[in-house]
Design a protein around this motif. Sequence first.
Motif, PDB file in Angstrom:
ATOM      1  N   GLU A 115      -6.189  -0.828  10.047  1.00 30.88           N
ATOM      2  CA  GLU A 115      -7.646  -0.806  10.222  1.00 30.88           C
ATOM      3  C   GLU A 115      -8.238  -0.191   8.963  1.00 30.88           C
ATOM      4  N   MET A 116      -8.925  -1.021   8.177  1.00 30.48           N
ATOM      5  CA  MET A 116      -9.536  -0.575   6.927  1.00 30.48           C
ATOM      6  C   MET A 116     -11.008  -0.952   6.937  1.00 30.48           C
ATOM      7  N   LYS A 117     -11.850  -0.018   6.601  1.00 29.19           N
ATOM      8  CA  LYS A 117     -13.296  -0.231   6.672  1.00 29.19           C
ATOM      9  C   LYS A 117     -13.738  -1.331   5.715  1.00 29.19           C
ATOM     10  N   THR A 118     -14.901  -1.898   5.987  1.00 26.52           N
ATOM     11  CA  THR A 118     -15.482  -2.943   5.138  1.00 26.52           C
ATOM     12  C   THR A 118     -15.610  -2.436   3.704  1.00 26.52           C
ATOM     13  N   GLY A 119     -15.259  -3.309   2.743  1.00 26.02           N
ATOM     14  CA  GLY A 119     -15.411  -2.941   1.343  1.00 26.02           C
ATOM     15  C   GLY A 119     -14.226  -2.200   0.775  1.00 26.02           C
ATOM     16  N   GLU A 120     -13.157  -2.009   1.569  1.00 23.98           N
ATOM     17  CA  GLU A 120     -11.968  -1.291   1.076  1.00 23.98           C
ATOM     18  C   GLU A 120     -10.965  -2.234   0.414  1.00 23.98           C
ATOM     19  N   GLY A 121     -11.299  -3.517   0.291  1.00 30.19           N
ATOM     20  CA  GLY A 121     -10.449  -4.450  -0.465  1.00 30.19           C
ATOM     21  C   GLY A 121      -9.249  -4.972   0.306  1.00 30.19           C
ATOM     22  N   LYS A 122      -9.472  -5.441   1.548  1.00 29.16           N
ATOM     23  CA  LYS A 122      -8.350  -5.923   2.373  1.00 29.16           C
ATOM     24  C   LYS A 122      -7.709  -7.177   1.768  1.00 29.16           C
ATOM     25  N   THR A 123      -8.516  -8.023   1.109  1.00 24.61           N
ATOM     26  CA  THR A 123      -7.965  -9.267   0.538  1.00 24.61           C
ATOM     27  C   THR A 123      -6.872  -8.949  -0.472  1.00 24.61           C
ATOM     28  N   LEU A 124      -7.113  -7.909  -1.298  1.00 26.78           N
ATOM     29  CA  LEU A 124      -6.103  -7.491  -2.283  1.00 26.78           C
ATOM     30  C   LEU A 124      -4.921  -6.802  -1.592  1.00 26.78           C
ATOM     31  N   VAL A 125      -5.198  -6.035  -0.542  1.00 31.68           N
ATOM     32  CA  VAL A 125      -4.138  -5.316   0.177  1.00 31.68           C
ATOM     33  C   VAL A 125      -3.047  -6.276   0.651  1.00 31.68           C
ATOM     34  N   ALA A 126      -3.453  -7.463   1.104  1.00 28.44           N
ATOM     35  CA  ALA A 126      -2.496  -8.429   1.662  1.00 28.44           C
ATOM     36  C   ALA A 126      -1.486  -8.912   0.630  1.00 28.44           C
ATOM     37  N   THR A 127      -1.843  -8.860  -0.664  1.00 23.61           N
ATOM     38  CA  THR A 127      -0.932  -9.388  -1.689  1.00 23.61           C
ATOM     39  C   THR A 127       0.364  -8.577  -1.759  1.00 23.61           C
ATOM     40  N   PHE A 128       0.294  -7.272  -1.481  1.00 23.56           N
ATOM     41  CA  PHE A 128       1.490  -6.414  -1.626  1.00 23.56           C
ATOM     42  C   PHE A 128       2.579  -6.766  -0.608  1.00 23.56           C
ATOM     43  N   PRO A 129       2.288  -6.725   0.709  1.00 23.97           N
ATOM     44  CA  PRO A 129       3.336  -7.104   1.660  1.00 23.97           C
ATOM     45  C   PRO A 129       3.690  -8.590   1.581  1.00 23.97           C
ATOM     46  N   ALA A 130       2.716  -9.441   1.201  1.00 18.90           N
ATOM     47  CA  ALA A 130       3.010 -10.884   1.097  1.00 18.90           C
ATOM     48  C   ALA A 130       4.034 -11.123  -0.009  1.00 18.90           C
ATOM     49  N   TYR A 131       3.833 -10.483  -1.151  1.00 18.23           N
ATOM     50  CA  TYR A 131       4.769 -10.621  -2.284  1.00 18.23           C
ATOM     51  C   TYR A 131       6.155 -10.100  -1.901  1.00 18.23           C
ATOM     52  N   LEU A 132       6.192  -8.911  -1.304  1.00 18.01           N
ATOM     53  CA  LEU A 132       7.471  -8.296  -0.939  1.00 18.01           C
ATOM     54  C   LEU A 132       8.240  -9.188   0.042  1.00 18.01           C
ATOM     55  N   ASN A 133       7.555  -9.683   1.079  1.00 12.85           N
ATOM     56  CA  ASN A 133       8.244 -10.459   2.114  1.00 12.85           C
ATOM     57  C   ASN A 133       8.545 -11.889   1.683  1.00 12.85           C
ATOM     58  N   ALA A 134       7.869 -12.374   0.632  1.00  9.08           N
ATOM     59  CA  ALA A 134       8.151 -13.717   0.121  1.00  9.08           C
ATOM     60  C   ALA A 134       9.401 -13.733  -0.754  1.00  9.08           C
ATOM     61  N   LEU A 135       9.880 -12.556  -1.130  1.00  7.00           N
ATOM     62  CA  LEU A 135      11.065 -12.483  -1.998  1.00  7.00           C
ATOM     63  C   LEU A 135      12.297 -13.089  -1.322  1.00  7.00           C
ATOM     64  N   GLY A 136      12.307 -13.103   0.016  1.00  6.44           N
ATOM     65  CA  GLY A 136      13.447 -13.672   0.750  1.00  6.44           C
ATOM     66  C   GLY A 136      13.465 -15.192   0.749  1.00  6.44           C
ATOM     67  N   GLY A 137      12.400 -15.827   0.234  1.00  7.69           N
ATOM     68  CA  GLY A 137      12.375 -17.286   0.115  1.00  7.69           C
ATOM     69  C   GLY A 137      12.040 -18.034   1.395  1.00  7.69           C
ATOM     70  N   LYS A 138      11.593 -17.314   2.447  1.00  3.58           N
ATOM     71  CA  LYS A 138      11.306 -17.990   3.721  1.00  3.58           C
ATOM     72  C   LYS A 138       9.820 -18.261   3.914  1.00  3.58           C
ATOM     73  N   GLY A 139       8.992 -17.845   2.973  1.00  2.00           N
ATOM     74  CA  GLY A 139       7.559 -18.119   3.068  1.00  2.00           C
ATOM     75  C   GLY A 139       6.807 -17.078   3.874  1.00  2.00           C
TER      76      GLY A 139
END
Length: 900
Positions: free
Chosen positions: A103-127
């Motif tokens: 839960e992150m307040k409006t304007g805290e940059g959630k769109t950018l936040v998603a890139t970190f776990p997305a990148y980490l979990n995509a390393l396994g090659g399963k999408g």
Amino acid sequence: MLGIGSIAKKVFGTPNDRKIKATQPLIDRINALEPEFEALSDAAIQERTADLKARVEKGESLDALLPEAFANCREAARRALGLRAFDVQLMGGIFLHQGNISEMKTGEGKTLVATFPAYLNALGGKGVHIVTVNDYLVRRDAEWMGKVYGLLGMTTGAVYPQQPELEKRAAYQADITYATNNELGFDYLRDNMKSELNDMFQRGHNFAIVDEVDSILIDEARTPLIISGPSQDRSDLYRTIDRVIPLLTEDHYTIDEKTRNVTFTDEGNEFLEEHLSGAGILPEGQTLYDPESTTIVHHVNQGLRAHKLFTRDKDYIVRDGEVVLIDEFTGRMMAGRRLSDGLHQAIEAKEGANIQPENVTLASVTFQNYFRLYDKLSGMTGTALTEADEFAEIYKLGVVAVPTNKPIARDDQDDAVYRTAKEKYDAIAEAIRESYERRQPVLVGTTSIEKSEQLSQMLTAAEIPHNVLNARQHEKEAQIIAEAGTPGAVTIATNMAGRGTDIQLGGNVDMKVMEALAADPEANPDELRARIEAEHAEAKQKVIESGGLFVLATERHESRRIDNQLRGRSGRQGDPGRSAFYLSLEDDLMRIFGSDRLDKMLSRLGMKEGEAIIHPWVNKSLEKAQAKVEGRNFDIRKQLLKFDDVMNDQRKVIFGQRREIMEADDLHEITQDMRHQVIDDLVDQHIPAKSYADQWDGEGLYVAVMEKLGLDQPVIAWTEEEGVDGEVIRERLYTASDELMAKKAADFGPDNMRQIEKQILLQTIDQKWRDHLLMLEHLRSVVGFRGYAQRDPLNEYKTEAFQLFEGMLDSLRADVSQKLSQIRPLSEEEQKAMLDQMKAQRSEVEDAARAVPPEGEAEAEAAAPGFVEADPDTWGNPGRNDACPCGSGRKFKHCHGRIS
């Protein structure tokens, strides 16, 4: 005096505080790596990605790689977007990776936040799937964050409706895929209607990050996704039932006009059984209480409702042989609208009109059950804590409130309650005028389009310039919201509008630069940006001096979460701001929860017209009322899910079987097992265990084996042989059927036989599953009445659904075996024609899956003349339920008119 709970929290901290504290060592390690990653070249950043992928392949855990992956991603974002993630953004990313809701307040940059776990979990090659609320945000976020992934050496895809197949397949094969919840769910259903593995889009459900998770997993989870198509013509069934209904007397049924329901008495059931058996609708020996009778009971109920609860020229009229519904509120005809579940057909039969076929469900899934397919699920939103119990119980998701980067400086004022809606709106107009005169931007939240237009008329009369945000396209919404923070801006929006775009004080610099460059392509971008930034700094200072963004809500919503979302538009990143709710005793929530008592109390207090009651106690009592409504809504969703879970278990079995069949090269063993099971059933039926030889039905077995398996064997003679029992006959039939199919395989050729087996299996499974879904729908509609007999409808549903599923599997085996036994060797031309025909039939179903939009919407067609996507002025003025002028075939409110 502090309570024991408060003292404990002061000493030990809250569970949320402890989770926040636990991430600090990880954040320290990421920050310590920053200088090392800053020194890397762009090529070296991609090499780090390759190294991390190799380590995952060797078995290193993603948790162990988290600090390096996050440090690499933070550096890529800094270079690609000029954004360096704050520590709280890293914290949000850690919680997402752990399978929580951040839960992150409006304007805290959630769109950018998603890139970190997305990148980490995509390393396994399963999408990894990142899920957003509308198609505009899918494209925007994929393009925007794709720059970060591109620098990291990862691929990005965006999935959207009516997308070319090759493009969609490539999007799903990407490392990170952005898509809406609707499109993901529909593609899952479409995939499970395909006949070839290569035609499937989704490659599995590894990890999903759901943006605006409360909207998607709670608000939109009330209705399932349905792919439907026309059913077979059942006109005779409706007409036959219609002839029986007038024969009923008042002793045969009871009517509940309040709920508009009908139930049959025991006398009525006996009467119906007799007449329906005589009409050939109810098979001999079958009663209305048997699970197999569910569809008949459903249609008889609908026939009775059509006769007793729907009146000609009041509820509907008959015009040119067509039954047209009448709107009970306006008295207008509703051309094109039809009642569901066979009720409209029952009225057509009653009136002797043309009976149009029902739409039948080809496939359906709820969002709850779709998102529970993922191995790991997480989500982000500004408001989730109020629904934490539901997230935990339904999705096994924890909710963690991530602190803001800067302390919140917003002034949240107590609610102001007026006696009448007129007094409230007069006060709102005055508050807006005061703010406008001192150049303070105002965002006004309304609960409906009608109320936003009513308020707009008041402001127009008061000569206050303003923007109204309701059913306009997403791009225009984003533009209006981006300008909502400029000095003196007044923006009226429905409570959910503008999600995904920040309201920045002074306006949005990037948006202004883009607009200026579009107007003057020859301009120097650097000079232009410098000038606009200087103007923005001056405008921002004016807004801060006026008190920041003022969020003014015109009503309390049923859910505290929606109110908090609106309130959260103000006070981003430590900006000043204030929020206030203006209410009246005529508002829906106030009216439902005891406004009479409050009205009497206000009268005794001698409140004058235009005065408001403002007190923290009012806030607390309203929050309690909202919590009650939220609890009730949760119970409704939970009950619906329990029913759907029964079907979901069956859906998984069927979809799993289909996949196994598509993956298998040789289906000989599967079809043999089916055939042998059919033989077992026939032998058990005609030669019961522990029975005497003179009780055996040899003739019946001969006929059944001939009909079901095409075997002309001396079965009658076998039953008369000395020392022969059921087991011996069973083995002889196994051998004879195997020899017959081996001969067919030799005649057809092994490759052709494999293709024929696969097509027949898939075709039969799909037909049986469609029929089964219809039976379950009908069972759901009638099982509720069991409650009157003190029986739990859910348990009754589970039991009968299981019996129906077992019956479906038995008939599936019998049908497949019968079809395979009936095929005969053909010439090469005839074989090819038959395979083509089977593929064509399969493709019809797949076309329905692709072409049929959500239930109740039209087929896709050409865009309206002059339609320009980027220019709303070329769209005409379609109604909310009209077809969208872009030609997608969807309703305007679900397409270009969707409110984000």
